[in-house]
Every structure is written in structure tokens, then in C-alpha cells.
Design a protein around this motif. Sequence first.
Motif, PDB file in Angstrom:
ATOM      1  N   LEU A  79     -44.837  29.746   0.913  1.00  0.00           N
ATOM      2  CA  LEU A  79     -43.857  30.628   1.545  1.00  0.00           C
ATOM      3  C   LEU A  79     -43.160  31.481   0.500  1.00  0.00           C
ATOM      4  CD1 LEU A  79     -42.156  31.646   3.897  1.00  0.00           C
ATOM      5  CD2 LEU A  79     -40.686  29.632   3.616  1.00  0.00           C
ATOM      6  N   ALA A  80     -42.776  30.884  -0.611  1.00  0.00           N
ATOM      7  CA  ALA A  80     -42.120  31.635  -1.683  1.00  0.00           C
ATOM      8  C   ALA A  80     -43.053  32.719  -2.236  1.00  0.00           C
ATOM      9  CB  ALA A  80     -41.692  30.684  -2.794  1.00  0.00           C
ATOM     10  N   TYR A  81     -44.314  32.387  -2.383  1.00  0.00           N
ATOM     11  CA  TYR A  81     -45.314  33.360  -2.844  1.00  0.00           C
ATOM     12  C   TYR A  81     -45.450  34.513  -1.855  1.00  0.00           C
ATOM     13  CZ  TYR A  81     -50.123  35.153  -3.340  1.00  0.00           C
ATOM     14  OH  TYR A  81     -51.235  35.959  -3.427  1.00  0.00           O
ATOM     15  N   ALA A  82     -45.496  34.185  -0.553  1.00  0.00           N
ATOM     16  CA  ALA A  82     -45.716  35.207   0.475  1.00  0.00           C
ATOM     17  C   ALA A  82     -44.497  36.097   0.684  1.00  0.00           C
ATOM     18  CB  ALA A  82     -46.096  34.532   1.793  1.00  0.00           C
ATOM     19  N   ARG A  83     -43.308  35.630   0.327  1.00  0.00           N
ATOM     20  CA  ARG A  83     -42.094  36.416   0.546  1.00  0.00           C
ATOM     21  C   ARG A  83     -41.823  37.416  -0.582  1.00  0.00           C
ATOM     22  NH1 ARG A  83     -37.127  32.651   2.107  1.00  0.00           N
ATOM     23  NH2 ARG A  83     -36.244  34.682   2.640  1.00  0.00           N
ATOM     24  N   ASN A  84     -42.542  37.302  -1.667  1.00  0.00           N
ATOM     25  CA  ASN A  84     -42.315  38.137  -2.854  1.00  0.00           C
ATOM     26  C   ASN A  84     -42.593  39.612  -2.560  1.00  0.00           C
ATOM     27  OD1 ASN A  84     -42.370  39.413  -5.352  1.00  0.00           O
ATOM     28  ND2 ASN A  84     -44.145  38.280  -6.102  1.00  0.00           N
ATOM     29  N   ARG A  85     -41.551  40.455  -2.673  1.00  0.00           N
ATOM     30  CA  ARG A  85     -41.738  41.901  -2.518  1.00  0.00           C
ATOM     31  C   ARG A  85     -41.382  42.658  -3.791  1.00  0.00           C
ATOM     32  NH1 ARG A  85     -36.712  44.249  -0.727  1.00  0.00           N
ATOM     33  NH2 ARG A  85     -35.142  42.693  -0.237  1.00  0.00           N
ATOM     34  N   TYR A  86     -41.302  41.925  -4.912  1.00  0.00           N
ATOM     35  CA  TYR A  86     -40.947  42.553  -6.182  1.00  0.00           C
ATOM     36  C   TYR A  86     -42.168  42.858  -7.040  1.00  0.00           C
ATOM     37  CZ  TYR A  86     -36.305  41.125  -4.780  1.00  0.00           C
ATOM     38  OH  TYR A  86     -35.145  40.962  -4.072  1.00  0.00           O
ATOM     39  N   VAL A  87     -43.322  42.348  -6.646  1.00  0.00           N
ATOM     40  CA  VAL A  87     -44.581  42.683  -7.313  1.00  0.00           C
ATOM     41  C   VAL A  87     -45.420  43.478  -6.329  1.00  0.00           C
ATOM     42  CG1 VAL A  87     -46.689  41.811  -8.380  1.00  0.00           C
ATOM     43  CG2 VAL A  87     -44.513  40.620  -8.761  1.00  0.00           C
ATOM     44  N   GLY A  88     -45.569  44.774  -6.568  1.00  0.00           N
ATOM     45  CA  GLY A  88     -46.345  45.609  -5.662  1.00  0.00           C
ATOM     46  C   GLY A  88     -45.588  46.030  -4.422  1.00  0.00           C
ATOM     47  N   PRO A 146     -32.049  20.225  -5.747  1.00  0.00           N
ATOM     48  CA  PRO A 146     -31.901  20.920  -7.034  1.00  0.00           C
ATOM     49  C   PRO A 146     -32.795  22.154  -7.088  1.00  0.00           C
ATOM     50  CG  PRO A 146     -32.236  18.555  -7.353  1.00  0.00           C
ATOM     51  CD  PRO A 146     -32.506  18.831  -5.915  1.00  0.00           C
ATOM     52  N   ARG A 147     -32.353  23.203  -7.765  1.00  0.00           N
ATOM     53  CA  ARG A 147     -33.132  24.440  -7.852  1.00  0.00           C
ATOM     54  C   ARG A 147     -34.503  24.208  -8.467  1.00  0.00           C
ATOM     55  NH1 ARG A 147     -31.107  29.388  -6.895  1.00  0.00           N
ATOM     56  NH2 ARG A 147     -32.808  30.284  -8.137  1.00  0.00           N
ATOM     57  N   SER A 148     -34.594  23.272  -9.358  1.00  0.00           N
ATOM     58  CA  SER A 148     -35.845  23.073 -10.106  1.00  0.00           C
ATOM     59  C   SER A 148     -36.892  22.271  -9.331  1.00  0.00           C
ATOM     60  CB  SER A 148     -35.547  22.362 -11.426  1.00  0.00           C
ATOM     61  OG  SER A 148     -34.948  21.099 -11.177  1.00  0.00           O
ATOM     62  N   GLN A 149     -36.513  21.686  -8.196  1.00  0.00           N
ATOM     63  CA  GLN A 149     -37.470  20.840  -7.471  1.00  0.00           C
ATOM     64  C   GLN A 149     -38.562  21.673  -6.811  1.00  0.00           C
ATOM     65  OE1 GLN A 149     -35.807  17.482  -5.510  1.00  0.00           O
ATOM     66  NE2 GLN A 149     -37.340  17.454  -3.874  1.00  0.00           N
ATOM     67  N   ASP A 150     -39.794  21.195  -6.892  1.00  0.00           N
ATOM     68  CA  ASP A 150     -40.976  21.803  -6.248  1.00  0.00           C
ATOM     69  C   ASP A 150     -41.378  23.138  -6.871  1.00  0.00           C
ATOM     70  OD1 ASP A 150     -41.074  19.706  -4.326  1.00  0.00           O
ATOM     71  OD2 ASP A 150     -39.527  20.724  -3.155  1.00  0.00           O
ATOM     72  N   ARG A 151     -40.982  23.374  -8.113  1.00  0.00           N
ATOM     73  CA  ARG A 151     -41.385  24.605  -8.795  1.00  0.00           C
ATOM     74  C   ARG A 151     -42.894  24.625  -9.014  1.00  0.00           C
ATOM     75  NH1 ARG A 151     -37.898  27.597 -12.046  1.00  0.00           N
ATOM     76  NH2 ARG A 151     -39.528  27.713 -13.638  1.00  0.00           N
ATOM     77  N   TYR A 174     -37.433  32.132  -5.585  1.00  0.00           N
ATOM     78  CA  TYR A 174     -37.310  31.930  -4.143  1.00  0.00           C
ATOM     79  C   TYR A 174     -37.196  30.436  -3.817  1.00  0.00           C
ATOM     80  CZ  TYR A 174     -38.225  36.697  -2.480  1.00  0.00           C
ATOM     81  OH  TYR A 174     -38.127  38.037  -2.166  1.00  0.00           O
ATOM     82  N   ILE A 175     -37.992  29.613  -4.494  1.00  0.00           N
ATOM     83  CA  ILE A 175     -37.943  28.169  -4.267  1.00  0.00           C
ATOM     84  C   ILE A 175     -36.554  27.628  -4.597  1.00  0.00           C
ATOM     85  CG2 ILE A 175     -38.803  25.935  -5.105  1.00  0.00           C
ATOM     86  CD1 ILE A 175     -41.559  27.339  -5.447  1.00  0.00           C
ATOM     87  N   GLY A 176     -35.998  28.083  -5.723  1.00  0.00           N
ATOM     88  CA  GLY A 176     -34.654  27.662  -6.103  1.00  0.00           C
ATOM     89  C   GLY A 176     -33.618  28.038  -5.060  1.00  0.00           C
ATOM     90  N   ASP A 177     -33.727  29.279  -4.541  1.00  0.00           N
ATOM     91  CA  ASP A 177     -32.781  29.735  -3.507  1.00  0.00           C
ATOM     92  C   ASP A 177     -32.916  28.891  -2.235  1.00  0.00           C
ATOM     93  OD1 ASP A 177     -31.908  31.694  -5.229  1.00  0.00           O
ATOM     94  OD2 ASP A 177     -33.127  33.286  -4.342  1.00  0.00           O
ATOM     95  N   MET A 178     -34.163  28.638  -1.807  1.00  0.00           N
ATOM     96  CA  MET A 178     -34.376  27.830  -0.602  1.00  0.00           C
ATOM     97  C   MET A 178     -33.845  26.409  -0.794  1.00  0.00           C
ATOM     98  SD  MET A 178     -38.053  28.918   1.080  1.00  0.00           S
ATOM     99  CE  MET A 178     -39.046  28.897  -0.413  1.00  0.00           C
ATOM    100  N   GLU A 224     -45.756  36.606 -10.551  1.00  0.00           N
ATOM    101  CA  GLU A 224     -45.694  36.051  -9.200  1.00  0.00           C
ATOM    102  C   GLU A 224     -45.135  34.632  -9.214  1.00  0.00           C
ATOM    103  OE1 GLU A 224     -49.243  38.309  -6.707  1.00  0.00           O
ATOM    104  OE2 GLU A 224     -49.774  36.678  -8.073  1.00  0.00           O
ATOM    105  N   ILE A 225     -45.504  33.848 -10.210  1.00  0.00           N
ATOM    106  CA  ILE A 225     -44.988  32.481 -10.331  1.00  0.00           C
ATOM    107  C   ILE A 225     -43.490  32.511 -10.603  1.00  0.00           C
ATOM    108  CG2 ILE A 225     -45.044  30.392 -11.761  1.00  0.00           C
ATOM    109  CD1 ILE A 225     -48.049  30.908 -12.173  1.00  0.00           C
ATOM    110  N   GLU A 226     -43.068  33.402 -11.497  1.00  0.00           N
ATOM    111  CA  GLU A 226     -41.655  33.516 -11.839  1.00  0.00           C
ATOM    112  C   GLU A 226     -40.802  33.839 -10.603  1.00  0.00           C
ATOM    113  OE1 GLU A 226     -38.756  36.491 -14.485  1.00  0.00           O
ATOM    114  OE2 GLU A 226     -40.941  36.525 -14.767  1.00  0.00           O
ATOM    115  N   ILE A 227     -41.243  34.813  -9.834  1.00  0.00           N
ATOM    116  CA  ILE A 227     -40.473  35.223  -8.653  1.00  0.00           C
ATOM    117  C   ILE A 227     -40.534  34.144  -7.574  1.00  0.00           C
ATOM    118  CG2 ILE A 227     -40.358  36.908  -6.774  1.00  0.00           C
ATOM    119  CD1 ILE A 227     -41.306  39.000  -8.831  1.00  0.00           C
ATOM    120  N   ALA A 228     -41.704  33.535  -7.381  1.00  0.00           N
ATOM    121  CA  ALA A 228     -41.824  32.461  -6.390  1.00  0.00           C
ATOM    122  C   ALA A 228     -40.882  31.316  -6.722  1.00  0.00           C
ATOM    123  CB  ALA A 228     -43.271  31.967  -6.332  1.00  0.00           C
ATOM    124  N   ASN A 229     -40.761  30.976  -8.002  1.00  0.00           N
ATOM    125  CA  ASN A 229     -39.864  29.899  -8.397  1.00  0.00           C
ATOM    126  C   ASN A 229     -38.399  30.254  -8.136  1.00  0.00           C
ATOM    127  OD1 ASN A 229     -41.787  27.996  -9.172  1.00  0.00           O
ATOM    128  ND2 ASN A 229     -41.896  28.748 -11.278  1.00  0.00           N
TER     129      ASN A 229
END
Length: 352
Positions: free
Chosen positions: A240-249, A219-224, A207-211, A200-205
Motif C-alpha cells: 500500500l505504501a508503495y502504491a500510494r507514492n506520487r513523488y516518483v513520476g 513505532p514508525r520503524s516497524q514493518d519498514r 508512508y509506513i511510518g505515517d500509517m 521508492e523504498i525511501e518514500i514507501a518507508n
Amino acid sequence: MANHTRRKTTKKKGRKRAEIVAVSVSLTLICVLLFGVSYVWAMVSKVNYTDGKWLWNIDWSIDDGEEDASGPDTLSGVDFTDAEPIPHDDDVTNILLIGLDARDPDERSRSDTMILLSINDRTKEITLTSFLRDIYVDIPGGSPNRLNTAHMYGGPDLLMETIKKNFGIQVDKYISVNFFSFISIVDTLGGVDLELTEREIEIANDYIGDMNEELFDLPRSQDRIEGGAGMKHLSGKQALAYARNRYVGSDFGRTERQRKVLEQVFEKLKTMNLLQLNDLLNQFLPQVTTNLSQGQFGTLLMNALSYLSYDLNSWSIPMDGTYSNETIKRRSVLVIDFDANIEEFDRRVYQR
């Protein structure tokens, strides 16, 4: 005789003091009431109202992004029948919460999040019911499609009509916000605490990079989210990045994460003082679009503190064992047992 006169004078003075105190208390209560009404009116005036009108007209010509997909327009063997309306209950208020993956609330888009907020004043309970976006439904006036496309073609009103037609739930009111307003709301609350897995952390990060790249020019790495799995204190962007994740479950896991965030927001609200609540309302309300009237929204706002004492429950439609995964025109859809889910909704929300 003199003592009698003094007693009468003392009684008169006592009555006058009591009258003065009573008038002072009454005036104070009136001032507090007027201030409260003025404050609530000032707050509700910040909301974007649609005055009961459709947000926009239905447009079936909109490109849904999959016009090149081949195959039949409908799944064979799926028979849609209008659901029997669920009996009305004066003690229950149903409001559809719509989350949009768009900055502009007037921009046509699919409804990425659909959560029905049901307030039962008889049982003192609030139920959050997530509707998965891939549910295969009959859209009034159109052809069968996934539930979230109803919003793209006809906005919140067509989405509510679609839920009514397929589930029998009378939903007349909605509150719509975009995901980017969600960031400021969670930040105003001081963040939320949630337990995350490494995946979940990997996918959220990601999403954060994309946003960061697409929306904030950062920078993609900010707020990881740093560190391994475990309890994390998340900022608005991270939540928000955590809540948008549809790749786990899949989407089931995604809607569960959305409700977890809302539950944390609900708990945080209980600990806020009046100044903090004022800051939150000033951040949140200007980003709300609704077909509630100002009076209805004001009543909802005045009752908000009492709602914080209600028990909060959540679940999703479809429930386990009541659906199958199908494909139509290369789109993944959920074909569900409507009767079973309607019965469960009635049991959970109305407790009949």
C-alpha cells in the motif's frame, strides 16, 4: 433355453446397474451444483450493496480544502462538450474500481484511485485503465474541477456520470474499497513481489511510518522495507505504501505502481487453491461496496476462475502527448485531449 434366459437376466441386471450409476451421477451433480450455488450465495451475501441507489446525495457546499485559493473558477480557453457515447458492446463489461483513502466506505472523500476494469469476453482480455485524479473535467451539475472531486461531492454515481459525460464511456457499475482493506487482501495472498528503486523504498518507508503513527499506534520503524534497490517481497502495508507514492513520476508513476500491484495480485490468484481463495473472499467481500445486484455480483464471482485465464493489459488516461499541465486557483490540473484518449480507449478495450 436356459442360456437364453440367463442372457436376458444378465442384460436386465446390466441395465439396472447402468440406471443406478446414471442416477448416482445425476444426484452427485445436483448436490455439487446446489453446494456451488449455496456457496456463491453465501459469499455474495457478505458484500455491502447500495441496491442501485446513489450512495449519498450531491452536496456542492462541501469544503474541498482549497476555498481560500484565489483566481477564476474556470480555465479560459477550455471548452467542454459532452463526449459522443462509445457504442455499446455486449461482449464488454466495464466496472469502475474505486480506491478510497478512508476507513469508512460511507465517508465522503475524494477517489484516490480510479481504475476501469474492462472484461472483453470476445477477445478474452482484461484491460485496466487508470484515470489520473487531476484530469480537468466538467462535473455534471457543478463546475469544472479535478476528476477525483466528483466522488467527494456526489459519491461513485456522480463520478461515473462525470466519466460518461467527458469520455463517452458507459459505466453503470462500480466496486469501491478503502485502502486499508487492501492491506488484508495482500496479506491473505501472502504478499507480492515487486522491484523497487532506492527512492521508492525511501518514500514507501515514510508512508509506513505515517500509517504506523496515525492508524496503528505502532513505532514508525516497524514493518519498514529493508535493504537497497531490487526485488522485494512486500506485505500488505508495504505494498500500500508503495502504491500510494506520487513523488516518483508524479501521479503517472503512482497509477503505474497501482496497476503493477493489481497485476501481481492477478498472478497470485492463479496459484491459489480453493481453501486459500475461500480465505481471501472472506477477507475481501465484507469490505466491498457496490451497486451491482447480488445476482450480478454472483455471476461475476462464478466467472472469476475463467477470467484468470484472460490476458491482462493496463494503461492510463491521459496517454503521453495528449495533455498539458495547467494551474487554476493554485491547483495543478491536467488539461487533456479527450478525443485522442477516447479513441485510444476504444481501440484498446473494444478493438474496433
